[in-house]
Design an enzyme around this catalytic site. Sequence first.
Site: not given
Ligand code: FCB
Length: 470
Positions: A165, A356
Amino acid sequence: MTSPFPADFLWGAATSAYQTEGALHVDGRGPSVWDSFATRPGAIEGGGDAAIATDSYRRWRDDVELIGDLGLRAYRFSTAWSRVVPDGRGTINAGALDHYERFVDALLEKGVEPVLTLNHWDMPDALMDEGGWLGRGSVDAFAHYATAVAERLGDRVPWWITQCEPWIVQLLGYQLGIHAPGLADLPSSVRAGHHILLAHGVAYDAMRSLTAGRIGAGPNLLPCVPASDSEEDRLAAIGSDGYVNRWYLDPLFLGTYPDDMREHWERVAGPLDFIRDGDLAQIGGRMDFLGLNFYTRRVMKAAEPGPNRPFPWQVVRAPEESRLTDEGTEIVPGALTELLVRLKTEYPEVPILVTENGLVSNETPEHDGRVHDVRRIRFLRAHVEAMAQALAQGVNLVGYLHWSLLDNFEWALGYRPRFGLVYVDYPTQTRIPKDSAHHYAALIAANGDLAAVTEEVGEAAEADASGVFG
Ligand code: FCB
């Protein structure tokens, strides 16, 4: 019953080192930028820190058992940068690599594919002497670290994510100062973002001969949609897309920065003179796969720029009928399908691994000792359906890693938001698989065939937990 997912689809879950490991002063770990940032008064909601987190540095064997019991086929974790290179530049801490080698081997023994993130935000604090990502020296420091990890684990880790990110680090860490290292300066943030991308490219080349695994980066992408049919709002959505998505996707895949966003940045942040000749060629075309973090979308409307609003647009609240998480985030699985199809259409085709996706849903154990997180079950199912639709449209989607395996330290929000499939009782470190964990295990066993697993399966499995967690 038939599943729309390929037989080798990588169902899994994700965590990161700083959010789970604890043991901040153990086995030669050096301080990271988050250690310093967390000591600032008010930086972390509830005043907590990551000193213990989910104690996973010590309890890693329990975590591996849990991963195996759930039937996960892949597990994403990060190596802690400041454990491996405590002073940021020099000596490699072999003991830290021993730890990660044991961990990776234990996953492999269970048949679980390790997905290793190199930078999940815990840059060694020593690198702040030249401003962290502001200094161009951060690029070589990152490559030094990446090389050390790849030399040790390159023969056995099949999936590598260099940067997690970049936009979030740039925005929250350097533009708004609400994440480490806590700088709040717009021009600096753009510089930091560029060096993060450049570090991906340089590390890719340094690692390439050290592993047969796939190497990629893991941006978080947020589809941007206009709040109305007006031309102004349409342009606001395009502008926001440049800021959040294209500013990262274009250099990573095409080796260019988008012109519209370059102009926006030059207007509000001054000359982009830190982008040197050759940098974009060094960043581009080094994505063996895309790690995609997807949570939600942004609904955009045109707005006058102001002191806290550098660009002529702003995010508006999700439409009234929207479903929201406990944290107020809009739940929009259909946007994942659209995003996946868009990536296929607009960028060179590489395998996409959802690295994610998850939600805050703060259920706690009830009288029966179980955690009935039905909203997480529904969220999961809706996103599985969204992925099935993308597959039907020919998207090269290879896996899905839910955020997160465990409730954990959620950065500036501390321990309040719970993202885990598994509940963590922090005072005792007891792990309780939630209903969603049981449900996910059943879905994985059915390879994502939603019709084969009814919504109630989580609770049913609880009654006979031995079936899944025996
Ligand atoms: C993302 C992050 C991870 C966690 C999630 C909820 O932005 O990469 O570490 O905090 O969100």
